[in-house]
Each structure stands twice: as C-alpha cells, then as structure tokens.
Design a protein around this motif. Structure first.
Motif, PDB file in Angstrom:
ATOM      1  N   TRP A  73       0.830  -1.207   0.000  1.00 20.33           N
ATOM      2  CA  TRP A  73       0.000   0.000   0.000  1.00 20.33           C
ATOM      3  C   TRP A  73       0.865   1.258   0.000  1.00 20.33           C
ATOM      4  CZ3 TRP A  73      -0.495   3.495   4.233  1.00 20.33           C
ATOM      5  CH2 TRP A  73      -1.476   4.474   4.082  1.00 20.33           C
ATOM      6  N   VAL A  74       1.917   1.257   0.826  1.00 13.26           N
ATOM      7  CA  VAL A  74       2.847   2.388   0.865  1.00 13.26           C
ATOM      8  C   VAL A  74       3.437   2.629  -0.518  1.00 13.26           C
ATOM      9  CG1 VAL A  74       5.134   3.090   1.710  1.00 13.26           C
ATOM     10  CG2 VAL A  74       3.416   2.261   3.318  1.00 13.26           C
ATOM     11  N   ALA A 109       2.277   1.578  -3.503  1.00 13.77           N
ATOM     12  CA  ALA A 109       1.281   1.912  -4.530  1.00 13.77           C
ATOM     13  C   ALA A 109       0.746   3.327  -4.370  1.00 13.77           C
ATOM     14  CB  ALA A 109       0.126   0.910  -4.482  1.00 13.77           C
ATOM     15  N   GLU A 110       0.587   3.775  -3.136  1.00 16.85           N
ATOM     16  CA  GLU A 110      -0.014   5.079  -2.880  1.00 16.85           C
ATOM     17  C   GLU A 110       1.017   6.191  -2.722  1.00 16.85           C
ATOM     18  OE1 GLU A 110      -3.248   5.697  -2.968  1.00 16.85           O
ATOM     19  OE2 GLU A 110      -3.638   3.588  -3.438  1.00 16.85           O
ATOM     20  N   GLY A 111       2.293   5.844  -2.755  1.00 19.61           N
ATOM     21  CA  GLY A 111       3.316   6.873  -2.592  1.00 19.61           C
ATOM     22  C   GLY A 111       3.391   7.448  -1.194  1.00 19.61           C
ATOM     23  N   VAL A 112       3.051   6.646  -0.215  1.00 17.34           N
ATOM     24  CA  VAL A 112       3.081   7.094   1.183  1.00 17.34           C
ATOM     25  C   VAL A 112       4.528   7.192   1.659  1.00 17.34           C
ATOM     26  CG1 VAL A 112       2.409   6.470   3.548  1.00 17.34           C
ATOM     27  CG2 VAL A 112       0.826   6.077   1.644  1.00 17.34           C
ATOM     28  N   ARG A 113       4.786   8.142   2.530  1.00 18.80           N
ATOM     29  CA  ARG A 113       6.092   8.260   3.196  1.00 18.80           C
ATOM     30  C   ARG A 113       5.875   7.996   4.675  1.00 18.80           C
ATOM     31  NH1 ARG A 113       7.626  14.163   1.509  1.00 18.80           N
ATOM     32  NH2 ARG A 113       5.358  14.295   1.492  1.00 18.80           N
ATOM     33  N   LEU A 114       6.450   6.911   5.166  1.00 16.94           N
ATOM     34  CA  LEU A 114       6.236   6.489   6.546  1.00 16.94           C
ATOM     35  C   LEU A 114       7.547   6.491   7.318  1.00 16.94           C
ATOM     36  CD1 LEU A 114       4.560   5.249   8.868  1.00 16.94           C
ATOM     37  CD2 LEU A 114       4.906   2.999   7.809  1.00 16.94           C
ATOM     38  N   VAL A 115       7.553   7.170   8.465  1.00 15.81           N
ATOM     39  CA  VAL A 115       8.695   7.195   9.367  1.00 15.81           C
ATOM     40  C   VAL A 115       8.265   6.599  10.704  1.00 15.81           C
ATOM     41  CG1 VAL A 115      10.253   8.669  10.710  1.00 15.81           C
ATOM     42  CG2 VAL A 115       9.811   9.185   8.304  1.00 15.81           C
ATOM     43  N   VAL A 116       9.027   5.619  11.173  1.00 18.02           N
ATOM     44  CA  VAL A 116       8.768   5.013  12.478  1.00 18.02           C
ATOM     45  C   VAL A 116      10.010   5.190  13.340  1.00 18.02           C
ATOM     46  CG1 VAL A 116       7.967   2.987  13.728  1.00 18.02           C
ATOM     47  CG2 VAL A 116       7.307   3.308  11.334  1.00 18.02           C
ATOM     48  N   PRO A 166      -4.355   3.698   7.355  1.00 20.29           N
ATOM     49  CA  PRO A 166      -5.532   3.246   6.603  1.00 20.29           C
ATOM     50  C   PRO A 166      -5.156   2.410   5.382  1.00 20.29           C
ATOM     51  CG  PRO A 166      -5.028   5.498   5.999  1.00 20.29           C
ATOM     52  CD  PRO A 166      -4.014   5.105   7.056  1.00 20.29           C
ATOM     53  N   TYR A 167      -4.266   1.455   5.570  1.00 22.36           N
ATOM     54  CA  TYR A 167      -3.803   0.667   4.431  1.00 22.36           C
ATOM     55  C   TYR A 167      -4.885  -0.302   3.965  1.00 22.36           C
ATOM     56  CZ  TYR A 167      -3.056  -3.404   7.490  1.00 22.36           C
ATOM     57  OH  TYR A 167      -3.237  -4.458   8.348  1.00 22.36           O
ATOM     58  N   THR A 168      -4.800  -0.639   2.703  1.00 14.80           N
ATOM     59  CA  THR A 168      -5.725  -1.606   2.112  1.00 14.80           C
ATOM     60  C   THR A 168      -4.922  -2.650   1.361  1.00 14.80           C
ATOM     61  OG1 THR A 168      -5.950  -0.201   0.150  1.00 14.80           O
ATOM     62  CG2 THR A 168      -7.605   0.065   1.888  1.00 14.80           C
ATOM     63  N   ASP A 169      -5.575  -3.735   1.060  1.00 11.92           N
ATOM     64  CA  ASP A 169      -4.921  -4.815   0.307  1.00 11.92           C
ATOM     65  C   ASP A 169      -4.854  -4.411  -1.158  1.00 11.92           C
ATOM     66  OD1 ASP A 169      -3.784  -7.152  -0.451  1.00 11.92           O
ATOM     67  OD2 ASP A 169      -5.402  -8.458   0.245  1.00 11.92           O
ATOM     68  N   VAL A 170      -3.648  -4.186  -1.653  1.00 14.74           N
ATOM     69  CA  VAL A 170      -3.463  -3.735  -3.027  1.00 14.74           C
ATOM     70  C   VAL A 170      -3.496  -4.934  -3.965  1.00 14.74           C
ATOM     71  CG1 VAL A 170      -1.893  -2.586  -4.636  1.00 14.74           C
ATOM     72  CG2 VAL A 170      -2.087  -1.763  -2.275  1.00 14.74           C
ATOM     73  N   SER A 171      -4.431  -4.898  -4.906  1.00  8.60           N
ATOM     74  CA  SER A 171      -4.520  -6.009  -5.861  1.00  8.60           C
ATOM     75  C   SER A 171      -3.384  -5.903  -6.868  1.00  8.60           C
ATOM     76  CB  SER A 171      -5.868  -5.986  -6.579  1.00  8.60           C
ATOM     77  OG  SER A 171      -6.029  -4.765  -7.276  1.00  8.60           O
ATOM     78  N   LYS A 172      -2.771  -7.027  -7.157  1.00  4.79           N
ATOM     79  CA  LYS A 172      -1.668  -7.070  -8.109  1.00  4.79           C
ATOM     80  C   LYS A 172      -2.028  -8.025  -9.236  1.00  4.79           C
ATOM     81  CE  LYS A 172       2.469  -6.760  -6.524  1.00  4.79           C
ATOM     82  NZ  LYS A 172       3.778  -7.044  -5.886  1.00  4.79           N
ATOM     83  N   PRO A 173      -1.547  -7.754 -10.445  1.00  5.35           N
ATOM     84  CA  PRO A 173      -1.855  -8.663 -11.555  1.00  5.35           C
ATOM     85  C   PRO A 173      -1.290 -10.049 -11.286  1.00  5.35           C
ATOM     86  CG  PRO A 173      -0.124  -7.097 -12.156  1.00  5.35           C
ATOM     87  CD  PRO A 173      -0.682  -6.645 -10.844  1.00  5.35           C
ATOM     88  N   PRO A 174      -2.023 -11.081 -11.671  1.00  2.00           N
ATOM     89  CA  PRO A 174      -1.520 -12.436 -11.439  1.00  2.00           C
ATOM     90  C   PRO A 174      -0.219 -12.690 -12.194  1.00  2.00           C
ATOM     91  CG  PRO A 174      -3.408 -12.471 -12.917  1.00  2.00           C
ATOM     92  CD  PRO A 174      -3.309 -11.073 -12.384  1.00  2.00           C
ATOM     93  N   VAL A 175       0.621 -13.493 -11.595  1.00  2.00           N
ATOM     94  CA  VAL A 175       1.914 -13.826 -12.198  1.00  2.00           C
ATOM     95  C   VAL A 175       1.920 -15.316 -12.540  1.00  2.00           C
ATOM     96  CG1 VAL A 175       4.407 -13.917 -11.860  1.00  2.00           C
ATOM     97  CG2 VAL A 175       3.090 -12.021 -10.900  1.00  2.00           C
ATOM     98  N   SER A 176       2.327 -15.631 -13.750  1.00  2.00           N
ATOM     99  CA  SER A 176       2.445 -17.033 -14.150  1.00  2.00           C
ATOM    100  C   SER A 176       3.814 -17.233 -14.788  1.00  2.00           C
ATOM    101  CB  SER A 176       1.342 -17.422 -15.142  1.00  2.00           C
ATOM    102  OG  SER A 176       1.411 -16.606 -16.302  1.00  2.00           O
ATOM    103  N   LEU A 177       4.331 -18.424 -14.641  1.00  2.00           N
ATOM    104  CA  LEU A 177       5.644 -18.740 -15.201  1.00  2.00           C
ATOM    105  C   LEU A 177       5.491 -19.196 -16.649  1.00  2.00           C
ATOM    106  CD1 LEU A 177       7.299 -20.700 -12.232  1.00  2.00           C
ATOM    107  CD2 LEU A 177       7.606 -18.298 -12.869  1.00  2.00           C
TER     108      LEU A 177
END
Length: 272
Positions: A30-31, A33-40, A228-239
């Motif tokens: 999510w970080v 994909a959304e371009g979030v900048r997170l500092v911990v 507020p992260y969400t599950d980012v869908s990614k295109p399926p990968v096949s070999l």
C-alpha cells in the motif's frame, strides 16, 4: 514482566507474529502503490528490545521499500551542521518506509545525560523538535514514535546475559553499562523529553517490553492500526514455459572454483 502479565506463550506469539507480518507486507504494498512516506521512530532505554522489534517488522519486507537507519556518532562536519540535518537526509521518498533505530531524540537522551551537548543545544532541541515534526507531518509524512520501556531489573538481567554470550557481547558497550549507574538521570531526561515532545499530532506510544514477545506483538499491531492501508490487488503472475534448448553446453566443472561441501562433511561426522 509483572506478575499480572506472564510471558506470552511461544506458540501464540509465533502464530500472531506471522499473521501481523503478513499484514506488514500488505502495508508495504500500500505504501508503495499510494506513494506514502512512513517514518517510524524507535527509542527507549538500552536493552529495551528496539532492535528485536525492528527485526521482526522488516523480516519479510522489501529492503528497497523498508529501510533501517541506525546512524553512528556524527562526524566533525556533521557536528557543524544544523542538528536535524543528517536525519533529514535519511527521510523517505514517496513509497518508502524508514525505521529509525534511535533518532534525533539522541539529543534529549544519551547526549543530555552523558554531557555530549551543551545546555543551550539541549534546550534548543526541545524548542525546535515539535516544530520540526510538525513540518514533517504537514509535508505529508506519516510519523509514528515508540518508546520501549524496560524495568531496571530486566535491563540488568539482559546486560548480564550478554556478558556471557559471545554471539551478543558486541551489543554491550561502555555506554550501556554506564546507563546502569545513571538510571534516574535517564528517567528524568525521558520525562522532560515527553513533556516537550508528546504532542497531539505527534504523540509518543509507550511499549512495555519486559516481555519481548508481548512488546513486539503490541507494537506491530498498534502500528498497523494507525494507518488506513488496504490490500493492493496485483496482476496475477504465471511462469512461462521453458524454451527448448538451442544447443548450449555447460563448461566443464573443473574449470570453476566451488566452495567446499561443508554440509557433506557434517553428514559424514554424523554418520549419515
């Protein structure tokens, strides 16, 4: 670890840790994909368990996305810079996570207690730090601050265990042993730091860490709950199918240098 909180069972800890680490991978995507900048920020007393928590946070993350910053003592040139300058250089770009294993709060802790900064530098830090962090937040950076709290008894136990463990003795520095004799000084410094930098828009979150298992679970769970992260869908990968050989011939093995088969030697010694 108090009588009311026995040590978290290993089975329960490992199961929940794995679940939380799966969520951290979702957070990472999510970080990115959304371009979030997170500092911990990870702070706390010596041997409070910061390093172990950071290790569990980053265990399955992409090092190109999640980066640990543990800066050494400043160079002569850095001592001549604005105090926050070398930390600004480590801040994340869009789509990055930076975890500070100790941070700009060195000035309010070890530097204050050990006399590595002047009174003027110390009070200037306490005045500037809230403004500095508000600038980060107003710029869109997600800032989270964790203070790992450990009792004096448990801290000394961990120090003594390091003395007798050659694999972890490097963790015990003269600065660490000094912290035993300056326990109250560090307590006063921490209280003063909280008074000036525990702000509504940039609060401190205290992690009780006498039980390392509990502290890791609690810290990671809290971090995830604040974003507020969400599950980012990614295109399926096949070999793809492996193409037919075009006549490649591998060079003779004796033309290359191989590492010795240490594993085979272990099996021989074990009688296998």
């Amino acid at each position: 670890m108090t009588a009311q909180q026995p040590r978290l069972s290993k089975k329960l800890y490992e199961r929940e840790l794995l679940r939380l680490q799966q969520e951290l991978v979702k957070l990472q995507e999510w970080v990115r994909a959304e371009g979030v900048r997170l500092v911990v920020v990870f702070e706390g007393r010596d041997a409070a368990g910061k390093g172990g928590a950071i290790k569990r946070v980053t265990q399955y993350l992409n090092p190109r996305v999640a980066r640990i910053v543990a800066l050494p003592a400043p160079t002569d040139r850095q001592r001549g810079q604005w105090y926050f300058q070398r930390y600004v250089e480590q801040l994340p770009a869009a789509g990055e996570i930076v975890l500070f294993d100790r941070s700009w709060y060195n000035r309010a802790g070890v530097e204050r207690v050990m006399g590595f900064c002047t009174d003027e530098e110390y009070w200037q830090f306490l005045r500037q730090c809230p403004t500095f962090e508000r600038m980060l937040i107003e710029a869109g950076i997600e800032l989270r601050k964790y203070w790992f709290s450990v009792s004096d008894v448990e801290q000394e136990r961990r120090f003594r265990s390091r003395l007798n463990d050659p694999m972890r003795r490097w963790k015990l520095s003269p600065m660490d042993t000094e912290s035993l004799t300056r326990w109250e000084d560090y307590s006063r410094a921490k209280d003063e730091m909280f008074q000036h930098t525990d702000m509504p828009d940039s609060p401190w979150h205290v992690v009780e860490s006498d039980d390392k298992r509990r502290s890791r679970i609690n810290m990671i769970s809290h971090l995830l709950s604040t974003l507020p992260y969400t599950d980012v869908s990614k295109p399926p990968v096949s070999l793809p199918p492996r193409p037919a050989s075009k006549g490649y011939q591998r060079p003779p093995r004796d033309l290359q240098k191989y590492v010795p088969d240490h594993a085979a030697e272990l099996e021989r010694r074990a009688g296998r």
